[in-house]
Design a protein around this motif. Sequence first.
Motif, mmCIF file in Angstrom:
data_model
loop_
_atom_site.group_PDB
_atom_site.id
_atom_site.type_symbol
_atom_site.label_atom_id
_atom_site.label_comp_id
_atom_site.label_asym_id
_atom_site.label_seq_id
_atom_site.Cartn_x
_atom_site.Cartn_y
_atom_site.Cartn_z
ATOM 1 N N MET A 82 0.829 -1.210 0.000
ATOM 2 C CA MET A 82 0.000 0.000 0.000
ATOM 3 C C MET A 82 0.865 1.262 0.000
ATOM 4 O O MET A 82 0.360 2.370 -0.191
ATOM 5 N N ALA A 83 2.171 1.102 0.248
ATOM 6 C CA ALA A 83 3.079 2.249 0.213
ATOM 7 C C ALA A 83 3.410 2.651 -1.225
ATOM 8 O O ALA A 83 3.992 3.707 -1.471
ATOM 9 N N GLU A 84 3.022 1.811 -2.153
ATOM 10 C CA GLU A 84 3.284 2.082 -3.568
ATOM 11 C C GLU A 84 2.614 3.389 -4.002
ATOM 12 O O GLU A 84 1.550 3.751 -3.488
ATOM 13 N N SER A 85 3.227 4.062 -4.939
ATOM 14 C CA SER A 85 2.673 5.334 -5.399
ATOM 15 C C SER A 85 1.386 5.116 -6.196
ATOM 16 O O SER A 85 1.265 4.149 -6.943
ATOM 17 N N SER A 86 0.456 6.057 -6.021
ATOM 18 C CA SER A 86 -0.781 5.992 -6.817
ATOM 19 C C SER A 86 -0.525 6.480 -8.238
ATOM 20 O O SER A 86 -1.362 6.332 -9.107
ATOM 21 N N ARG A 87 0.614 7.103 -8.419
ATOM 22 C CA ARG A 87 1.050 7.692 -9.694
ATOM 23 C C ARG A 87 0.145 8.821 -10.160
ATOM 24 O O ARG A 87 0.076 9.138 -11.330
ATOM 25 N N GLN A 88 -0.595 9.383 -9.213
ATOM 26 C CA GLN A 88 -1.313 10.606 -9.556
ATOM 27 C C GLN A 88 -0.470 11.741 -8.995
ATOM 28 O O GLN A 88 -0.276 11.844 -7.784
ATOM 29 N N MET A 89 0.053 12.582 -9.908
ATOM 30 C CA MET A 89 1.007 13.597 -9.479
ATOM 31 C C MET A 89 0.310 14.892 -9.091
ATOM 32 O O MET A 89 -0.639 15.313 -9.737
ATOM 33 N N VAL A 90 0.783 15.495 -8.028
ATOM 34 C CA VAL A 90 0.244 16.788 -7.625
ATOM 35 C C VAL A 90 1.362 17.813 -7.683
ATOM 36 O O VAL A 90 2.401 17.680 -7.050
ATOM 37 N N GLU A 91 1.138 18.825 -8.470
ATOM 38 C CA GLU A 91 2.078 19.932 -8.597
ATOM 39 C C GLU A 91 1.802 20.888 -7.448
ATOM 40 O O GLU A 91 0.737 21.480 -7.388
ATOM 41 N N CYS A 92 2.722 20.974 -6.499
ATOM 42 C CA CYS A 92 2.387 21.922 -5.429
ATOM 43 C C CYS A 92 3.251 23.165 -5.451
ATOM 44 O O CYS A 92 3.058 24.086 -4.677
ATOM 45 N N ASP A 93 4.172 23.251 -6.374
ATOM 46 C CA ASP A 93 5.033 24.431 -6.473
ATOM 47 C C ASP A 93 4.492 25.325 -7.570
ATOM 48 O O ASP A 93 5.034 25.385 -8.665
ATOM 49 N N MET A 94 3.394 26.005 -7.302
ATOM 50 C CA MET A 94 2.673 26.723 -8.351
ATOM 51 C C MET A 94 3.228 28.109 -8.630
ATOM 52 O O MET A 94 3.083 28.646 -9.710
ATOM 53 N N LEU A 95 3.848 28.711 -7.627
ATOM 54 C CA LEU A 95 4.203 30.118 -7.772
ATOM 55 C C LEU A 95 5.470 30.353 -8.591
ATOM 56 O O LEU A 95 5.692 31.435 -9.078
ATOM 57 N N THR A 96 6.280 29.317 -8.742
ATOM 58 C CA THR A 96 7.594 29.505 -9.341
ATOM 59 C C THR A 96 7.530 30.010 -10.770
ATOM 60 O O THR A 96 8.445 30.674 -11.225
ATOM 61 N N LYS A 97 6.436 29.708 -11.454
ATOM 62 C CA LYS A 97 6.332 30.124 -12.858
ATOM 63 C C LYS A 97 6.510 31.623 -13.014
ATOM 64 O O LYS A 97 7.064 32.100 -13.986
ATOM 65 N N SER A 98 6.036 32.361 -12.034
ATOM 66 C CA SER A 98 6.102 33.818 -12.150
ATOM 67 C C SER A 98 7.377 34.364 -11.524
ATOM 68 O O SER A 98 7.528 35.559 -11.396
ATOM 69 N N ARG A 99 8.271 33.460 -11.127
ATOM 70 C CA ARG A 99 9.377 33.966 -10.319
ATOM 71 C C ARG A 99 10.711 33.978 -11.047
ATOM 72 O O ARG A 99 11.761 33.819 -10.450
ATOM 73 N N GLY A 100 10.617 34.119 -12.319
ATOM 74 C CA GLY A 100 11.855 34.376 -13.053
ATOM 75 C C GLY A 100 12.724 33.149 -13.226
ATOM 76 O O GLY A 100 12.357 32.033 -12.855
ATOM 77 N N GLN A 101 13.896 33.413 -13.826
ATOM 78 C CA GLN A 101 14.808 32.347 -14.197
ATOM 79 C C GLN A 101 15.569 31.819 -12.989
ATOM 80 O O GLN A 101 15.593 32.428 -11.928
ATOM 81 N N GLY A 102 16.149 30.679 -13.193
ATOM 82 C CA GLY A 102 17.089 30.174 -12.211
ATOM 83 C C GLY A 102 16.454 29.417 -11.064
ATOM 84 O O GLY A 102 17.133 28.796 -10.270
ATOM 85 N N VAL A 103 15.135 29.494 -10.980
ATOM 86 C CA VAL A 103 14.478 28.761 -9.896
ATOM 87 C C VAL A 103 14.027 27.412 -10.433
ATOM 88 O O VAL A 103 13.256 27.331 -11.385
ATOM 89 N N ILE A 104 14.537 26.376 -9.846
ATOM 90 C CA ILE A 104 14.138 25.039 -10.295
ATOM 91 C C ILE A 104 12.869 24.646 -9.547
ATOM 92 O O ILE A 104 12.870 24.613 -8.312
ATOM 93 N N PRO A 105 11.780 24.420 -10.274
ATOM 94 C CA PRO A 105 10.548 24.066 -9.559
ATOM 95 C C PRO A 105 10.667 22.703 -8.895
ATOM 96 O O PRO A 105 11.396 21.831 -9.364
ATOM 97 N N LEU A 106 9.940 22.575 -7.827
ATOM 98 C CA LEU A 106 9.953 21.331 -7.081
ATOM 99 C C LEU A 106 9.265 20.259 -7.909
ATOM 100 O O LEU A 106 8.266 20.520 -8.584
ATOM 101 N N ALA A 107 9.801 19.072 -7.850
ATOM 102 C CA ALA A 107 9.168 17.965 -8.567
ATOM 103 C C ALA A 107 7.797 17.708 -7.953
ATOM 104 O O ALA A 107 7.632 17.844 -6.739
ATOM 105 N N PRO A 108 6.802 17.364 -8.780
ATOM 106 C CA PRO A 108 5.475 17.090 -8.235
ATOM 107 C C PRO A 108 5.528 15.919 -7.239
ATOM 108 O O PRO A 108 6.362 15.027 -7.389
ATOM 109 N N VAL A 109 4.651 15.955 -6.261
ATOM 110 C CA VAL A 109 4.607 14.855 -5.300
ATOM 111 C C VAL A 109 3.478 13.912 -5.689
ATOM 112 O O VAL A 109 2.551 14.294 -6.403
#
Lengths: 716, 488
Positions: free
Chosen positions: A22-49
């Motif tokens: 049951m610890a296996e991933s459901s493989r449904q990804m949730v993007e929780c790092d939404m704000l980075t798009k507006s925050r310019g270059q050089g910021v690596i967005p967090l991988a979806p959980v």
Amino acid sequence: MKVTSSRFSHKTAFVVDHCPYMAESSRQMVECDMLTKSRGQGVIPLAPVSKSLWTCAVECSMEYCRILYDVYPTRKLVRSYVHYIVSDSEFHSLNSWRQEDQSTQELMAALASVGPPNPREDPECCSVLHGLVAAVESLCAITQYQHEARRTLMDVADRVANRGRIICLTNAKSDTHVRMLEDCVSETIQEQNKLAAGSDRLMPIQRCELVLVHIYPQGDDTLVSDRSRKELSSVLSSEVHSVRAGRHLASKLNILVQQHFDLASTTITNIPMKEEQHANTSANYDVELLHHRDAHLEFIKSAQPCFLCTGDLHMAGSTSRDSGLKETVTLKWCTPRTNNVELHYCTGAYRISPVDVNSRPSSCLTNFLLNGRSVLLEQPRKSGSKVISHMLSSHGGEIFLHVLNSTRSTLEDPPSISEGCGGRVTDYRITDFGEFMRENRLTPFSEGVLDASGRTSSERAKAQLERHTRYWPMIISQTTIFNMQAVVPLANLIVKESLSEEDVLTCQKTVFNLVDMERKNDPLPISTVGSRGKGPKRDEQYRIMWNELETLVKAHVGSSERHQRVLECISACRSKPPEEEERKKRGRKREDKEDKAEKNGKDADEKAWPDSERLKGPQEREKEEQTESEMIKDSPDSPEPLNKKPRLMSEEIQPPQKSKGPVSLLTMWTNRITATSRKHEVFAGRLNSVNNKAELYQHLKEDNGMDLHENGKATR
Amino acid sequence: MPTVVLMDSSLSMTRPVSQEGSEEFQRKNLAVHGLTMLFEHMATNYKLEFTSLVAFSSLWELMVPFTRDYNTLQEALSNLEDYDKTCLESALHGVSNIVQQEWGSTCPCQVVLVTDGALGIGRGSLRHSLHTLKQRVEDKKFPLPFPFPAKMFIMCIANVEELQSTDAMDNLEQLIGLNGGEGQIFTMEGPLCLKSVQSMFGKLIDQAYTPFYAVLHCGNLASDVQVFPRPEPVLVDEEVDPIPKAVQTEVDEVGAGTTEDAEEEPSANQMAGKSPNFCVLLHGSLKVEGMVALVQLGPEWYGMLYSQADSKKKSNLMMSLFEPGPEPLPWLGKISQLGPISDAAENPYGEDDSKSPFPLQPKNKRSYAQNVTVWIKANGLQTDVQKILRNARKLPEKTQTFYKELNRLRKAALAFGFWELLKGVAELLERECTLLPDSAHPDAAFQLSHAAQQLKLASTGDSQYSAFNHNITPLHTDFSGGGAGDRM
């Protein structure tokens, strides 16, 4: 009898698989790092959980419980209980059937202590079977409600049912694996029922519904096939749902909770809401609510073929956006008019739970309602008139969907209460009874509070009502003391169950005060409404008042020795002792002579008064004549006057007394007239008289007083 | 409750009744005689109830819509004409529609079917209807059971022997069965004559139209009352086997409450004061004070009394019955726990009536009143993470809110076993720390790395850091001025 699904709902056992897989991933990804798009270059967005199968199972089952606890904190008489069990190498019971354990917060805390499954644990040791066995055992355990029901139904204890449902969230290997789980539950039930039959603390399971939900990761093919409900034995039925983790699982459990607990869905549409970004614009939103399906009774029924229902109603069948295939009834928000209290016939009120509880539209709506506002809901129709069918409103922090009667009411055009018996009486003590009701208002006390004599709170309330009504004249003209401010302290105290020394003192002071009033010859508020003339004379008024006061206190004399002392005080102080009547009888002859002598001596002319005058009020005039002579004698210090007697006596005695001696023609004529007049006046009036005081010219009052009563404008 | 009289006007009703000597009667005359008796009874004892008259043969016709005017009903009854054959199914459809149109589908009704038991032949006969019951398509369903709660009384102008000589009795019994067993078949005993029809309708009256008399008590004050509509026994169907509850005729007034929540619950009944005073007094005071009185109808069965006015300013005393149970209105709590205010230390209504002990708050708040965390939809989770980040950029001003939101997320993630999220948010906070502008308050960096570290520790499942009830508190720094965020 039709067995509805909710008959299994008293006990629900959740069994959630906690094995390593049951610890296996459901493989449904949730993007929780939404704000980075507006925050310019050089910021690596967090991988979806991504959530694990366990997380998906837990949050969906919690959602099931949330809705359940919102809608059924008490299911009419019965509470719905959830027993939450997780299973790996052993079972972990997260709560019990106890009432205190039935809340989502409790479950959340317990789940946190269990944590997610450990993927490194030996899968061979782990199984959901441990949990299923524990669930069967717990269904045999007696809940608080069942215990109480069995206790109150001693002789018919076997009528207390024991049905339940097991919802198992797991990841099964195959259909064969599912069959194995079912067999295991079936066998355990048989074993447990044998055990329970011989135990006082357990109850055999009469019916059990097993709901197996197989959860598999997105992108995988399912290894288990769906299967609708099947009877496995006379006790057990089972169904299998094979669902992808994530949103599909959520909507599956949402549908299940509706089926299991007879719920239905209503979508409130056209809710105007200020935009977050643009505060001066507003957009319309929809909010979906769940509630007992009886709130839709009118819709469900009219969905039957019926050619008079023109299909104008836009309802069921429309798919709600949130919950996949299930049906929802759409109702339109009616912006509330301010302070306009409209009372509607309400035929039922049902608790609600928002489907999407923490979305902004939902929380706006629920906060609006929790703040005490109400919203009327309208059936959207393609044409024609507006039909308000429901209302949302909160009571004590809970929101209810109220069903309003939108058809004709059988209660229409009721007769006015004034058309019934007693409706024509106009001098009810409306204000006094209002005060009486305020004094007898109810308030909640904590459970199990009993007084010295073992009475519950409501029994005490009834006892108080009994005491307060021992002497309670219903109309103003029936009472003197309740029209007197001076009597209030005593009247308020004497109805108490027990009196303090101070209370007795207050009562005595009240009595002394009344004696004082009598000495000063203060007027009494004796009703003269409708009668011409001045009414009874002053001393007669006081006699009436003292008699009435005695009646009141006598009604409570049995309560305590202190009540007795109040009566003694009155008896000692009042102008006429209570034995008066008795002495009267004994001294009747003597008094009659006295009376005659007085009359003859004082006013020989009296008998010569015109008959018309006599009919108006012979007694009053007679009394008036006597007043002055009696006034001085009547003080408490003076000896008992001999000629004091109730009017009734003098009336009855007069004729025989008069016929004794030689009488003039005039006297004979007068007597005859008096006798005739009594047939009318005395007969009708005396019947209703209180303390010998007849109320005259009632019709006058009726005409004047009706409006007073009809409009309820009694003045305070 | 409203009554529909469904009168068979088929030709067979004109069959003469064999009688020796006296004038000749038709069955129809007997039926009219019986109904006249019913109407007269209702006009006297049931004058607030609504009744309608439907005549049927192969067609049906609403002769008199629902009315309280029994003269109109009587008149229509005496002017009934004779038509063709009996077709009960369509007539029952008619009844169903008439009732639903007038009262909706929640109002209980009584249907009095008067027939001679000749239930038609061929298509449209009851026999045919019942035979084809299972072959119906969705829009041609048999009208029974009615969509509203209904009792069906079948008055047969025939005796049992006659009905049993054909399958009429069986068919009628099946009809009652289709109505969920709600109803009864009445037949005539002995010869068909005025006397036996009277006795049959007498039984119907005893069964379904007895007036409901009760005594309303308030301590020693009492009043005889009649209640319209008659309160019917309720079946309590719970985990305990169904137990019927009937209203006791001794009605006890328990006490009074305020009308802040004045809504009419399940059923409302009019009480016509039969014996005078107390009802009128109570009504007057309830009206003036704007109060309601709690009334006990039986063990654990309560209702309320209040004054209700219609648009014409006529007001009367109404009684609303609650669902049987110890706690009919959750915001009042258990009725048995309501006691007199004189027992309370201080008046819970306040000396100036400014307060109220009601409504009672439930022990546990409902989900919509307690800021629950639900992440079933992605945007629920995203919103919660964004809230934390928004506050993170406004440290140290937003220290309090930052930790509040952080702890809310932490609790939910721990409960859901969503440790991956804790790690993710920790990384986000560490990144925020590196992105802080030079102008940022020095405390911000300390708090961010402290929060990130705490989340990481929680995500290890180490019981020291992952306790559900543990809260991450702000870091004490030299800059935070005595720990502004300590008081969480």
